[in-house]
Design an enzyme around this catalytic site. Structure first.
Site, PDB file in Angstrom:
ATOM      1  N   HIS A  74      40.827  -1.925  -0.567  1.00 32.91           N
ATOM      2  CA  HIS A  74      40.472  -0.975  -1.680  1.00 32.91           C
ATOM      3  C   HIS A  74      39.177  -1.133  -2.115  1.00 32.91           C
ATOM      4  O   HIS A  74      38.026  -1.350  -1.206  1.00 32.91           O
ATOM      5  CB  HIS A  74      41.367  -0.976  -2.691  1.00 32.91           C
ATOM      6  CG  HIS A  74      41.325   0.053  -3.737  1.00 32.91           C
ATOM      7  ND1 HIS A  74      40.388   1.033  -3.474  1.00 32.91           N
ATOM      8  CD2 HIS A  74      41.884   0.493  -4.728  1.00 32.91           C
ATOM      9  CE1 HIS A  74      40.515   2.197  -4.481  1.00 32.91           C
ATOM     10  NE2 HIS A  74      41.336   1.536  -5.283  1.00 32.91           N
ATOM     11  N   HIS A  92      39.137   5.517   6.431  1.00 32.21           N
ATOM     12  CA  HIS A  92      39.496   5.828   5.184  1.00 32.21           C
ATOM     13  C   HIS A  92      41.065   6.629   5.479  1.00 32.21           C
ATOM     14  O   HIS A  92      41.536   7.114   6.385  1.00 32.21           O
ATOM     15  CB  HIS A  92      38.870   7.157   4.632  1.00 32.21           C
ATOM     16  CG  HIS A  92      38.964   7.234   3.276  1.00 32.21           C
ATOM     17  ND1 HIS A  92      39.841   8.172   2.618  1.00 32.21           N
ATOM     18  CD2 HIS A  92      38.334   6.823   2.148  1.00 32.21           C
ATOM     19  CE1 HIS A  92      39.791   8.030   1.467  1.00 32.21           C
ATOM     20  NE2 HIS A  92      39.013   7.137   1.016  1.00 32.21           N
ATOM     21  N   ASP A 139      32.051   2.260   0.667  1.00 32.36           N
ATOM     22  CA  ASP A 139      31.994   0.843   0.560  1.00 32.36           C
ATOM     23  C   ASP A 139      30.690   0.417   1.610  1.00 32.36           C
ATOM     24  O   ASP A 139      29.911  -0.701   1.046  1.00 32.36           O
ATOM     25  CB  ASP A 139      33.145   0.195   0.704  1.00 32.36           C
ATOM     26  CG  ASP A 139      34.095   0.549  -0.482  1.00 32.36           C
ATOM     27  OD1 ASP A 139      33.545   0.310  -1.630  1.00 32.36           O
ATOM     28  OD2 ASP A 139      35.285   0.787  -0.359  1.00 32.36           O
TER      29      ASP A 139
HETATM   30  N1  COA Z   1      38.686  -1.466  11.453  1.00 25.13           N
HETATM   31  C1  COA Z   1      39.297  -1.498  12.394  1.00 25.13           C
HETATM   32  N2  COA Z   1      40.094  -0.802  12.813  1.00 25.13           N
HETATM   33  C2  COA Z   1      40.678   0.181  11.813  1.00 25.13           C
HETATM   34  C3  COA Z   1      40.063   0.308  10.476  1.00 25.13           C
HETATM   35  C4  COA Z   1      38.906  -0.885  10.424  1.00 25.13           C
HETATM   36  N3  COA Z   1      38.291  -0.699   9.371  1.00 25.13           N
HETATM   37  N4  COA Z   1      40.442   1.179   9.775  1.00 25.13           N
HETATM   38  C5  COA Z   1      41.467   1.725  10.653  1.00 25.13           C
HETATM   39  N5  COA Z   1      41.321   0.920  11.844  1.00 25.13           N
HETATM   40  C6  COA Z   1      42.588   1.086  12.887  1.00 25.13           C
HETATM   41  C7  COA Z   1      43.942   0.681  12.639  1.00 25.13           C
HETATM   42  O1  COA Z   1      43.865  -1.010  13.193  1.00 25.13           O
HETATM   43  C8  COA Z   1      44.555   1.435  13.487  1.00 25.13           C
HETATM   44  O2  COA Z   1      44.441   1.063  14.848  1.00 25.13           O
HETATM   45  P1  COA Z   1      45.679   1.095  15.788  1.00 25.13           P
HETATM   46  O3  COA Z   1      46.374   2.441  15.629  1.00 25.13           O
HETATM   47  O4  COA Z   1      45.216   0.667  17.041  1.00 25.13           O
HETATM   48  O5  COA Z   1      46.844   0.282  14.959  1.00 25.13           O
HETATM   49  C9  COA Z   1      44.117   2.748  13.234  1.00 25.13           C
HETATM   50  O6  COA Z   1      42.864   2.629  12.961  1.00 25.13           O
HETATM   51  C10 COA Z   1      44.799   3.536  11.944  1.00 25.13           C
HETATM   52  O7  COA Z   1      44.663   2.522  10.727  1.00 25.13           O
HETATM   53  P2  COA Z   1      45.794   2.536   9.695  1.00 25.13           P
HETATM   54  O8  COA Z   1      45.544   1.353   9.294  1.00 25.13           O
HETATM   55  O9  COA Z   1      46.850   3.248   9.833  1.00 25.13           O
HETATM   56  O10 COA Z   1      45.037   3.519   8.405  1.00 25.13           O
HETATM   57  P3  COA Z   1      45.354   3.507   7.060  1.00 25.13           P
HETATM   58  O11 COA Z   1      45.166   4.679   6.455  1.00 25.13           O
HETATM   59  O12 COA Z   1      46.469   2.891   6.666  1.00 25.13           O
HETATM   60  O13 COA Z   1      44.094   2.608   6.527  1.00 25.13           O
HETATM   61  C11 COA Z   1      42.132   1.779   5.341  1.00 25.13           C
HETATM   62  C12 COA Z   1      43.083   2.984   5.801  1.00 25.13           C
HETATM   63  C13 COA Z   1      41.035   2.347   4.475  1.00 25.13           C
HETATM   64  C14 COA Z   1      43.186   0.935   4.677  1.00 25.13           C
HETATM   65  C15 COA Z   1      41.812   1.113   6.618  1.00 25.13           C
HETATM   66  O14 COA Z   1      40.916   2.135   7.418  1.00 25.13           O
HETATM   67  C16 COA Z   1      40.952  -0.035   6.180  1.00 25.13           C
HETATM   68  O15 COA Z   1      41.652  -1.201   6.304  1.00 25.13           O
HETATM   69  N6  COA Z   1      39.829  -0.171   6.221  1.00 25.13           N
HETATM   70  C17 COA Z   1      38.949  -1.279   5.948  1.00 25.13           C
HETATM   71  C18 COA Z   1      39.025  -1.591   4.564  1.00 25.13           C
HETATM   72  C19 COA Z   1      37.990  -0.654   3.495  1.00 25.13           C
HETATM   73  O16 COA Z   1      36.967  -0.273   4.104  1.00 25.13           O
HETATM   74  N7  COA Z   1      38.631  -0.148   2.499  1.00 25.13           N
HETATM   75  C20 COA Z   1      37.733   0.784   1.809  1.00 25.13           C
HETATM   76  C21 COA Z   1      38.637   1.942   1.857  1.00 25.13           C
HETATM   77  S1  COA Z   1      37.673   3.453   0.959  1.00 25.13           S
END
Ligand code: COA
Length: 362
Positions: A212, A251, A302
Site C-alpha cells: 500500500h 493496481h 507511488d
Molecule cells: N510486480 C510484478 N508482478 C506484479 C505486480 C508487480 N508490481 N503487480 C501484479 N503483478 C502480477 C502478480 O504477480 C500476478 O501475476 P501472476 O498472475 O503471474 O501470479 C498478477 O500480476 C496479478 O497480480 P495480483 O497480485 O493478483 O494483483 P492484486 O490486485 O492482488 O495486487 C497490488 C495489486 C497493488 C497489491 C500489486 O500490483 C502489487 O503488489 N504491486 C506492488 C506494490 C505497489 O506498488 N503497491 C501500491 C499500490 S497503489
C-alpha cells in the site's frame, strides 16, 4: 445452509456506498466529490481539496483563508505530546512515530471536539509532531500553505515555488482513493463506534505496508539500485524471472492506467530537467518500459511520486509519512461518512480448518 462466495482479498467486492470518490477503471478517471483530479491537480490547492473532502463542497475564498490560518494555529503541540515524542528512539520508523503521535494525541485531547475539528487538528498536528520528534524542537514558521510548511521543515528554508507546487499537487493526488486498504480499515474501526483517533491509528498502520503506501519508499530504493537505464531494464527482467514484485507497479482497481501517474510523472520530468540530472528519470522510464513489455503493468501513483519527492529534496524515509499527511483528509471524510449512516462492518469467513473433534481433557 448459507451460501458463501469466496473472493481473495475482497477483490471486486462492493463493500458499501460512498459519495466521496469515484475511482473509474474503465474511464481511467478519478473524481473527488464529483471533481476530476485532472481539474484539481492543475487548478486547486491541497487546502481546497482537504476542505472539499472533509466538508463535502469547495470552500469560498473567505473559508479557504480562515481554514489556512486555522491549520497554522493547529500545528502547536501540547507539552505532554512533546514529552512522549522526546522518548521515542531516534532510529524509530517514522510511520510508527506518526501512529504513536496520533494515539497519544487521542489520549491528551480525547474526542470532545466536533469531528471536523479533530480532522483539522490531525492534518495540522501530525506533521508537526513528526518534525518535532526529528528536530527535538518546534519550528512554527508561518508558512501559509501545507505544502510550503512541510517542505520548509525538511529543507530548513523557504522552498522554491516549483518544489512547493509539486508537493501541493502530490498532496492532492494522494488525498483520497475510495475503499483502499487503509481507508477500509478506518471505516471498519469507525463502524464499531470507536473513537476518531483509534480509526486513524488503524489507517496509518495499514498504509505502512509496501503493498500500500510503503510502495513509494520501496520504488525509490528500487530505482537507486541501478546506475543506467540499460542496467535497470536488465535488472527488472531478472527480478521478474525470479517472480519478484516490482514496487510502484500494478493496481487492484485500475487495469490499464493509473490516472494519477501521468500527472506526477510530468512533475518528476519537470524537476529533473531543472537540476540537469536526467539519469534517474531515464532509469525510471526504462523500468516502466520493461514492465509494460514483460507484464503489461503500468506505474501507479507511488512510482513517479517517489522520484518527484526525491527531486524536491525529501528523504526516502519520509515518503510514506507524506502520504499520511495527505490521506488524513480522505480517511477523515470516510470516517465521518461511515458514522453518518453506520452499520457494523463484519463480513464472514470461508472455514477451511479441521472438522469437529471431541475435546480430550488432560
Ligand atoms: N510486480 C510484478 N508482478 C506484479 C505486480 C508487480 N508490481 N503487480 C501484479 N503483478 C502480477 C502478480 O504477480 C500476478 O501475476 P501472476 O498472475 O503471474 O501470479 C498478477 O500480476 C496479478 O497480480 P495480483 O497480485 O493478483 O494483483 P492484486 O490486485 O492482488 O495486487 C497490488 C495489486 C497493488 C497489491 C500489486 O500490483 C502489487 O503488489 N504491486 C506492488 C506494490 C505497489 O506498488 N503497491 C501500491 C499500490 S497503489
Amino acid at each position: 445452509m448459507l451460501t458463501k462466495k469466496k473472493t481473495g482479498g475482497l477483490a471486486g467486492i462492493v463493500a458499501g456506498d460512498s459519495a466521496i470518490c469515484l475511482c473509474n477503471a474503465d474511464e481511467e478517471s478519478l473524481l473527488y466529490r464529483g471533481y476530476s483530479i485532472d481539474d484539481l491537480a492543475p487548478h486547486a490547492s491541497f487546502e481546497e481539496v482537504a476542505w472539499l473532502l472533509t466538508r463535502g463542497s469547495p470552500p469560498t475564498r473567505q473559508e479557504l483563508q480562515s481554514y489556512r490560518q486555522n491549520l497554522v494555529r493547529l500545528r502547536a503541540l501540547p507539552k505532554p505530546l512533546e514529552a512522549i515524542l522526546d522518548n521515542i528512539p531516534k532510529n524509530a520508523n517514522k510511520m510508527d512515530v506518526l501512529r504513536t503521535a496520533c494515539s497519544a494525541l487521542g489520549t491528551i485531547e480525547s474526542e470532545n471536539n466536533h469531528q471536523i475539528e479533530i480532522a483539522d487538528r490531525l492534518i495540522a498536528a501530525l506533521p508537526a509532531a513528526l518534525f518535532y520528534w526529528q528536530n527535538k524542537r518546534s519550528l512554527l514558521e508561518n508558512e501559509e500553505t501545507h505544502a510550503g510548511y512541510l517542505l520548509h521543515q525538511i529543507i530548513g528554508k523557504i522552498p522554491d515555488e516549483i518544489h512547493r507546487r509539486c508537493i501541493d499537487v502530490s498532496l492532492i493526488l494522494y488525498a483520497e482513493h475510495e475503499f483502499n486498504a487503509s481507508t477500509f480499515t478506518v471505516r471498519t474501526i469507525a463502524s464499531t463506534l470507536s473513537d476518531f483517533y483509534s480509526a486513524i491509528c488503524g489507517g496509518i498502520g495499514a498504509l505502512r505496508g509496501p503493498l500500500h503506501g510503503g510502495a513509494n519508499e520501496a520504488a525509490m530504493e528500487l530505482m537507486q539500485q541501478f546506475s543506467t537505464p540499460r542496467q535497470a531494464e536488465e535488472g527488472i527482467r531478472q527480478m521478474l524471472a525470479e517472480k519478484k514484485l516490482i514496487m510502484g507497479f500494478g493496481h487492484r482497481v485500475y487495469t490499464t492506467r493509473d490516472p494519477r501517474s501521468d500527472i506526477i510523472k510530468e512533475w518528476a520530468r519537470k524537476l529533473c530537467s531543472t537540476i540537469e540530472d536526467e539519469r534517474l528519470f531515464a532509469i525510471a522510464e526504462a523500468i516502466e518500459n520493461r514492465m509494460r513489455k514483460e507484464k503489461q503493468l503500468f506505474p501507479n501513483l507511488d512510482f513517479y511520486s517517489a522520484l518527484a519527492y526525491h527531486f524536491c529534496g525529501i528523504p526516502t524515509s519520509l515518503f510514506t509519512p507524506f502520504f499520511v499527511f495527505s490521506r488524513l483528509t480522505g480517511w477523515s471524510a470516510h470516517l465521518i461518512e461511515q458514522r453518518s449512516n453506520n452499520k457494523l462492518i463484519r463480513p464472514i469467513s470461508n472455514y477451511i480448518g479441521p472438522t469437529q473433534h471431541a475435546w480430550k481433557p488432560l
